[in-house]
Enzyme design. Structure first.
Site, PDB file in Angstrom:
ATOM      1  N   HIS A 120      52.184  10.972 -28.817  1.00 52.36           N
ATOM      2  CA  HIS A 120      51.098  10.938 -29.025  1.00 52.36           C
ATOM      3  C   HIS A 120      50.531  11.794 -27.597  1.00 52.36           C
ATOM      4  O   HIS A 120      49.316  12.262 -27.480  1.00 52.36           O
ATOM      5  CB  HIS A 120      50.416   9.499 -28.581  1.00 52.36           C
ATOM      6  CG  HIS A 120      48.898   9.218 -28.755  1.00 52.36           C
ATOM      7  ND1 HIS A 120      48.266   9.310 -30.139  1.00 52.36           N
ATOM      8  CD2 HIS A 120      47.912   9.334 -27.803  1.00 52.36           C
ATOM      9  CE1 HIS A 120      47.038   9.198 -29.556  1.00 52.36           C
ATOM     10  NE2 HIS A 120      46.767   9.167 -28.386  1.00 52.36           N
ATOM     11  N   GLU A 129      24.374  35.429 -25.107  1.00 51.46           N
ATOM     12  CA  GLU A 129      25.388  35.485 -26.076  1.00 51.46           C
ATOM     13  C   GLU A 129      24.907  35.138 -27.374  1.00 51.46           C
ATOM     14  O   GLU A 129      25.293  35.966 -28.434  1.00 51.46           O
ATOM     15  CB  GLU A 129      26.492  34.594 -25.872  1.00 51.46           C
ATOM     16  CG  GLU A 129      27.574  35.115 -24.501  1.00 51.46           C
ATOM     17  CD  GLU A 129      26.863  34.858 -23.243  1.00 51.46           C
ATOM     18  OE1 GLU A 129      25.874  34.103 -23.134  1.00 51.46           O
ATOM     19  OE2 GLU A 129      27.624  35.107 -22.151  1.00 51.46           O
ATOM     20  N   SER A 136      38.597  15.857 -32.598  1.00 48.69           N
ATOM     21  CA  SER A 136      38.083  14.595 -32.743  1.00 48.69           C
ATOM     22  C   SER A 136      39.208  13.620 -32.457  1.00 48.69           C
ATOM     23  O   SER A 136      38.836  12.259 -32.250  1.00 48.69           O
ATOM     24  CB  SER A 136      37.463  14.574 -33.988  1.00 48.69           C
ATOM     25  OG  SER A 136      38.092  14.810 -35.028  1.00 48.69           O
ATOM     26  N   HIS A 158      47.595  17.928 -32.756  1.00 49.03           N
ATOM     27  CA  HIS A 158      47.671  18.490 -34.156  1.00 49.03           C
ATOM     28  C   HIS A 158      47.150  19.935 -34.163  1.00 49.03           C
ATOM     29  O   HIS A 158      46.280  20.129 -33.579  1.00 49.03           O
ATOM     30  CB  HIS A 158      47.137  17.638 -35.052  1.00 49.03           C
ATOM     31  CG  HIS A 158      45.532  17.395 -34.886  1.00 49.03           C
ATOM     32  ND1 HIS A 158      44.952  16.506 -33.732  1.00 49.03           N
ATOM     33  CD2 HIS A 158      44.605  17.946 -35.349  1.00 49.03           C
ATOM     34  CE1 HIS A 158      43.604  16.693 -33.965  1.00 49.03           C
ATOM     35  NE2 HIS A 158      43.305  17.550 -34.964  1.00 49.03           N
ATOM     36  N   ARG A 209      37.152  34.168  -8.753  1.00 48.23           N
ATOM     37  CA  ARG A 209      38.493  34.353  -8.640  1.00 48.23           C
ATOM     38  C   ARG A 209      38.996  33.469  -9.941  1.00 48.23           C
ATOM     39  O   ARG A 209      38.375  32.299 -10.232  1.00 48.23           O
ATOM     40  CB  ARG A 209      38.932  33.691  -7.443  1.00 48.23           C
ATOM     41  CG  ARG A 209      38.711  34.876  -6.415  1.00 48.23           C
ATOM     42  CD  ARG A 209      39.339  34.472  -4.899  1.00 48.23           C
ATOM     43  NE  ARG A 209      38.298  33.594  -4.363  1.00 48.23           N
ATOM     44  CZ  ARG A 209      38.438  32.150  -4.115  1.00 48.23           C
ATOM     45  NH1 ARG A 209      39.657  31.561  -4.117  1.00 48.23           N
ATOM     46  NH2 ARG A 209      37.417  31.496  -3.607  1.00 48.23           N
ATOM     47  N   CYS A 238      48.787  52.502 -36.991  1.00 51.07           N
ATOM     48  CA  CYS A 238      48.441  50.930 -36.908  1.00 51.07           C
ATOM     49  C   CYS A 238      47.549  51.153 -35.682  1.00 51.07           C
ATOM     50  O   CYS A 238      48.332  51.426 -34.205  1.00 51.07           O
ATOM     51  CB  CYS A 238      49.201  50.066 -36.998  1.00 51.07           C
ATOM     52  SG  CYS A 238      48.942  48.521 -36.331  1.00 51.07           S
TER      53      CYS A 238
END
Ligand SMILES: [Zn+2]
Ligand SMILES: [Zn+2]
Length: 342
Positions: free
Chosen positions: A112, A308, A160, A165, A23, A195
């Site tokens: 911040h 994967e 990091s 940002h 779920r 398209c």
């Protein structure tokens, strides 16, 4: 019964593991929210510390008395350098290009603590305006073949530094993922004279089951053959091959849709790490009829495992239709920043 679904754009197959289906709410991070200060003395992206970053590329002015609203700086730890030339070299089968490119950081706001999901829509529009300005400026350089705009939110998504940002990387080559989509789109255009993105968006809007939210100009939807849970795409409803072509009205509308989607993910899945990317055709595709740009938002809720990596085929444990229904229901009108002006 499990089901295999094919991605319309890439022709890649994924396994939708309905037997092991979770779920949507089971994937919420359940992480205790850490208090984050609005200002951190030691953070190079916080206001007052501008001299700790490389010289600024541009800033957009603030209308609320902050020193700036959005700032762009070169990445101090750039993946590519604008100081070298993209000289090509072929020796036997080894092809190389000197590491030319641009790698910039877009500091989303002076605050911040507020990630994009918490910022006012008008501020998100200012960030998108800066994306467009840098996208177009970098695309003008004849040595640049492709510009990728992206965000890493949270350590598992590759961030990091905590201060919110975004980043932009301009490369002297077209990445193979982008090239693959461009080829498939051209093939579809040759076959059907349309398209393939416009066609798919029209059908999805009719069908409704995978739509998360829709505005006058954009639609956010779960991906039919989504390789990972909650992979969401935002498409402009107007046909446009290059992000650089977005209009001022569309910027404001995309800001609302993107921020609302991010807030739904933030609230509903309890602030998971995530990436988003603007997937645009190269700038010279402006006016091309076969390609259509979009924003791809990928919450990092599961880890890539051996199958994967070994096959390139993903197993998704959340039905995209269930993910869409879940996100539609998440209320975000109380999220800090929603509706507030700046
Ligand atoms: Zn900071
Ligand atoms: Zn289109």
């Amino acid at each position: 019964m499990p089901e295999l679904r094919q991605n319309f754009f890439t022709k890649e197959w994924v396994i939708i593991a309905t037997e092991r289906a979770k779920r949507p709410e089971e994937l919420a991070t359940h992480r205790a929210a850490q208090p984050v200060p609005a200002f951190l003395e030691s953070c190079p992206f916080c206001p007052g510390n501008e001299n700790k970053t490389p010289p600024e590329v541009m800033r957009s002015p603030s209308t609320v008395g902050e020193p700036w609203a959005v700032r762009v700086i070169p990445n101090k730890f750039a993946a590519l350098s604008s100081e070298v030339q993209p000289t090509r070299n072929l020796q036997h089968l080894r092809r190389r290009i000197d590491g030319f490119g641009f790698h910039e950081v877009i500091i989303d706001s002076p605050d911040h603590s507020r990630c994009m999901a918490m910022l006012p829509d008008t501020h998100v529009a200012s960030i998108l305006r800066v994306y467009k300005e840098r996208y177009n400026a970098l695309s003008m350089d004849h040595r640049v073949n492709h510009v990728t705009i992206f965000k890493n939110h949270g350590a598992d998504a590759g961030a990091s530094l905590q201060h919110p940002h975004s980043q932009i990387i301009a490369t002297p080559v077209i990445p193979s993922q982008v090239r693959h989509r461009l080829h498939e789109a051209l093939r579809h255009y040759d076959d059907a004279g349309e398209c393939m993105f416009c066609h798919m968006v029209e059908r999805e809007v009719e069908d409704q089951t995978r739509i998360v939210l829709k505005s006058d100009r954009f639609v956010a939807m779960e991906v039919f053959a989504s390789p990972t849970p909650f992979a969401t795409h935002i498409f402009p409803l107007r046909h446009m091959a290059s992000f650089g072509d977005i209009s001022e009205m569309e910027l404001a509308d995309l800001a609302r849709v993107l921020r609302t989607l991010l807030a739904k993910i933030y609230v509903g899945l309890e602030n998971p790490d995530l990436n988003f990317t603007v997937r645009s055709g190269p700038a010279e595709y402006a006016g091309a009829r076969h390609f259509h740009w979009y924003v791809s938002v990928i919450p990092r809720l599961t880890r890539v495992a051996g199958f994967e990596l070994g096959s390139g085929m993903f197993i998704n444990t959340v039905l995209p239709e269930a993910a869409a229904e879940f996100l539609r229901k998440v209320a975000v009108d109380k999220v800090a920043g929603a509706g507030a002006g700046q």
